[in-house]
Design a protein around this motif. Structure first.
Motif, PDB file in Angstrom:
ATOM      1  N   UNK A 119       6.911   7.321   1.711  1.00 25.69           N
ATOM      2  CA  UNK A 119       5.671   7.901   2.526  1.00 25.69           C
ATOM      3  C   UNK A 119       4.733   8.394   1.235  1.00 25.69           C
ATOM      4  N   UNK A 120       5.384   8.884   0.232  1.00 19.04           N
ATOM      5  CA  UNK A 120       4.947   9.544  -0.920  1.00 19.04           C
ATOM      6  C   UNK A 120       4.016   8.514  -1.739  1.00 19.04           C
ATOM      7  N   UNK A 121       4.925   7.531  -2.022  1.00 24.36           N
ATOM      8  CA  UNK A 121       4.257   6.057  -2.771  1.00 24.36           C
ATOM      9  C   UNK A 121       2.693   5.665  -1.921  1.00 24.36           C
ATOM     10  N   UNK A 122       3.026   5.699  -0.679  1.00 29.55           N
ATOM     11  CA  UNK A 122       1.740   5.207   0.148  1.00 29.55           C
ATOM     12  C   UNK A 122       0.437   6.253  -0.101  1.00 29.55           C
ATOM     13  N   UNK A 123       0.931   7.518  -0.221  1.00 23.32           N
ATOM     14  CA  UNK A 123      -0.079   8.591  -0.393  1.00 23.32           C
ATOM     15  C   UNK A 123      -0.691   8.586  -1.863  1.00 23.32           C
ATOM     16  N   UNK A 124       0.119   8.342  -2.747  1.00 20.71           N
ATOM     17  CA  UNK A 124      -0.210   8.421  -4.087  1.00 20.71           C
ATOM     18  C   UNK A 124      -1.248   7.105  -4.384  1.00 20.71           C
ATOM     19  N   UNK A 125      -0.959   5.976  -3.709  1.00 19.87           N
ATOM     20  CA  UNK A 125      -1.776   4.740  -3.884  1.00 19.87           C
ATOM     21  C   UNK A 125      -2.969   5.144  -3.627  1.00 19.87           C
ATOM     22  N   UNK A 126      -3.150   5.816  -2.123  1.00 22.18           N
ATOM     23  CA  UNK A 126      -4.435   6.122  -1.710  1.00 22.18           C
ATOM     24  C   UNK A 126      -5.200   7.136  -2.732  1.00 22.18           C
ATOM     25  N   UNK A 127      -4.360   7.989  -3.094  1.00 22.56           N
ATOM     26  CA  UNK A 127      -5.064   9.126  -3.918  1.00 22.56           C
ATOM     27  C   UNK A 127      -5.397   8.448  -5.313  1.00 22.56           C
ATOM     28  N   UNK A 128      -4.988   7.672  -5.950  1.00 20.00           N
ATOM     29  CA  UNK A 128      -5.135   6.688  -7.015  1.00 20.00           C
ATOM     30  C   UNK A 128      -6.479   5.907  -6.914  1.00 20.00           C
ATOM     31  N   UNK A 129      -6.734   5.487  -5.619  1.00 17.38           N
ATOM     32  CA  UNK A 129      -7.745   4.633  -5.384  1.00 17.38           C
ATOM     33  C   UNK A 129      -7.352   3.226  -5.259  1.00 17.38           C
ATOM     34  N   UNK A 130      -6.106   2.863  -5.320  1.00 13.40           N
ATOM     35  CA  UNK A 130      -5.773   1.579  -5.653  1.00 13.40           C
ATOM     36  C   UNK A 130      -4.771   1.142  -4.461  1.00 13.40           C
ATOM     37  N   UNK A 131      -4.875   1.503  -3.226  1.00 10.68           N
ATOM     38  CA  UNK A 131      -4.005   1.197  -2.003  1.00 10.68           C
ATOM     39  C   UNK A 131      -4.207  -0.234  -1.647  1.00 10.68           C
ATOM     40  N   UNK A 132      -5.449  -0.696  -1.614  1.00  4.49           N
ATOM     41  CA  UNK A 132      -5.766  -2.178  -1.289  1.00  4.49           C
ATOM     42  C   UNK A 132      -5.364  -3.240  -2.410  1.00  4.49           C
ATOM     43  N   UNK A 133      -5.591  -2.917  -3.455  1.00  4.79           N
ATOM     44  CA  UNK A 133      -5.388  -3.737  -4.736  1.00  4.79           C
ATOM     45  C   UNK A 133      -3.752  -3.840  -4.679  1.00  4.79           C
ATOM     46  N   UNK A 134      -2.959  -2.685  -4.594  1.00  2.00           N
ATOM     47  CA  UNK A 134      -1.347  -2.735  -4.625  1.00  2.00           C
ATOM     48  C   UNK A 134      -0.909  -3.414  -3.558  1.00  2.00           C
ATOM     49  N   UNK A 135      -1.560  -3.483  -2.247  1.00  2.00           N
ATOM     50  CA  UNK A 135      -0.625  -3.513  -1.145  1.00  2.00           C
ATOM     51  C   UNK A 135       0.129  -5.038  -1.041  1.00  2.00           C
ATOM     52  N   UNK A 136      -0.729  -6.270  -1.783  1.00  4.57           N
ATOM     53  CA  UNK A 136       0.200  -7.341  -1.770  1.00  4.57           C
ATOM     54  C   UNK A 136       1.430  -7.398  -2.686  1.00  4.57           C
ATOM     55  N   UNK A 137       1.334  -6.355  -3.840  1.00  9.04           N
ATOM     56  CA  UNK A 137       2.642  -6.384  -4.567  1.00  9.04           C
ATOM     57  C   UNK A 137       3.697  -5.384  -4.001  1.00  9.04           C
ATOM     58  N   UNK A 138       3.248  -4.893  -2.948  1.00  6.69           N
ATOM     59  CA  UNK A 138       4.493  -3.712  -2.480  1.00  6.69           C
ATOM     60  C   UNK A 138       5.616  -4.866  -2.005  1.00  6.69           C
ATOM     61  N   UNK A 139       6.836  -4.501  -2.317  1.00  8.96           N
ATOM     62  CA  UNK A 139       8.000  -5.045  -1.681  1.00  8.96           C
ATOM     63  C   UNK A 139       8.811  -3.987  -0.833  1.00  8.96           C
ATOM     64  N   UNK A 140       8.682  -3.629   0.198  1.00 16.66           N
ATOM     65  CA  UNK A 140       9.172  -2.606   1.017  1.00 16.66           C
ATOM     66  C   UNK A 140      10.658  -2.942   1.794  1.00 16.66           C
ATOM     67  N   UNK A 141      11.590  -1.926   1.379  1.00 16.14           N
ATOM     68  CA  UNK A 141      12.713  -2.165   1.838  1.00 16.14           C
ATOM     69  C   UNK A 141      13.259  -0.815   2.801  1.00 16.14           C
ATOM     70  N   UNK A 142      14.368  -0.989   3.661  1.00 14.15           N
ATOM     71  CA  UNK A 142      14.553   0.152   4.591  1.00 14.15           C
ATOM     72  C   UNK A 142      14.929   1.411   3.894  1.00 14.15           C
ATOM     73  N   UNK A 143      15.218   1.440   2.482  1.00 20.27           N
ATOM     74  CA  UNK A 143      15.439   2.802   1.651  1.00 20.27           C
ATOM     75  C   UNK A 143      15.598   2.325   0.494  1.00 20.27           C
ATOM     76  N   UNK A 144      15.602   3.609  -0.432  1.00 26.22           N
ATOM     77  CA  UNK A 144      15.338   3.535  -1.867  1.00 26.22           C
ATOM     78  C   UNK A 144      16.279   2.732  -2.565  1.00 26.22           C
ATOM     79  N   UNK A 145      18.012   2.705  -2.064  1.00 31.69           N
ATOM     80  CA  UNK A 145      18.801   2.132  -2.841  1.00 31.69           C
ATOM     81  C   UNK A 145      18.917   0.386  -2.562  1.00 31.69           C
ATOM     82  N   UNK A 146      18.362   0.065  -1.553  1.00 34.87           N
ATOM     83  CA  UNK A 146      18.102  -1.187  -1.241  1.00 34.87           C
ATOM     84  C   UNK A 146      16.958  -1.698  -2.074  1.00 34.87           C
TER      85      UNK A 146
END
Length: 235
Positions: free
Chosen positions: A124-151
């Motif tokens: 949740x915080x990563x998504x918020x920070x990407x918006x704060x930094x103004x790069x959410x759209x640029x980073x979206x295609x590079x995000x590899x999202x998993x059920x939890x941090x360990x995975x």
């Protein structure tokens, strides 16, 4: 061997594992259950999943106290966990000393490994920070999202991308083979989360659940907590 059932955020998994043998020696019980995104774990408890001990963020535990799902008298803080940047073991560290450096690190990465951006604290915080930094759209295609941090971190370790990084809680980075802690997020983008334990209201073995809480929070476990990535809670 019978077991004590735990529902816990993934940030605490390494610390619990380091104390499991001592807990078994004291109680004769193994530790079983689930570690994952805190929102998902809280949801399981609310849905009636069996648990003796619950370890989530302090805010979530406070909510569960109000909902009479954990015992208020048993609540105890374990420590503070920072959200941080991870790299594959052997890769060059990524400077993230300020917001500009963090923005550059995200933009330079061709894959960004993160936990669930809707149910996990760090995601949740990563998504918020990407918006704060103004790069959410640029980073979206590079995000590899998993059920939890360990995975997410295990997949970062196995990544064949040219310049992958990860972002999750420091404890999950420290306790995953094949990745390394590159640095905590800069102050203006950082997140420090207090993790707290409590005995579940419907615990079948509340006394031995309290034994595990005592082990997790004991003064003589301070070095174990530090090695696992926990900072002391400032009162």
């Amino acid at each position: 061997m019978n077991s004590l059932k735990i529902l816990s955020g993934g940030a605490v998994q390494g610390l619990v594992a380091s104390l499991a043998a001592k807990f078994t020696a004291l109680t004769g019980l193994a530790i079983s259950g689930e570690f994952g995104a805190v929102g998902a774990m809280a949801g399981k408890l609310r849905d009636g999943a069996a648990a003796d001990i619950v370890v989530l963020t302090a805010a979530m535990i406070a909510d569960l106290v109000r909902e009479n799902l954990v015992a208020a008298a048993s609540v105890a803080d374990i420590g503070v966990v920072e959200t941080a940047i991870a790299i594959r073991a052997g890769d060059r560290p990524v400077p993230v000393h300020d917001a500009d450096a963090l923005r550059a690190a995200f933009l330079a990465a061709d894959a960004i490994f993160v936990p669930d951006t809707k149910a996990s604290t760090a995601g949740i915080h990563v998504a918020r920070i990407l918006k704060q930094l103004g790069i959410a759209d640029q980073a979206a295609s590079r995000l590899k999202v998993f059920p939890n941090g360990a995975t997410a971190m295990r997949n970062l370790a196995q990544s064949t991308a040219a310049r992958p990084i990860g972002c999750t809680q420091s404890t999950e980075i420290i306790n995953t083979a094949g990745v390394a802690l590159s640095g905590s997020l800069p102050r203006e983008c950082g997140l420090s989360t207090v993790y707290t334990a409590a005995v579940a209201a419907q615990a079948l073995d509340p006394d031995r659940a309290q034994v595990l809480i005592d082990l997790l929070t004991a003064a003589d476990a301070a070095e174990l907590r530090m090695r696992a990535g926990f900072l002391e809670v400032r009162k």
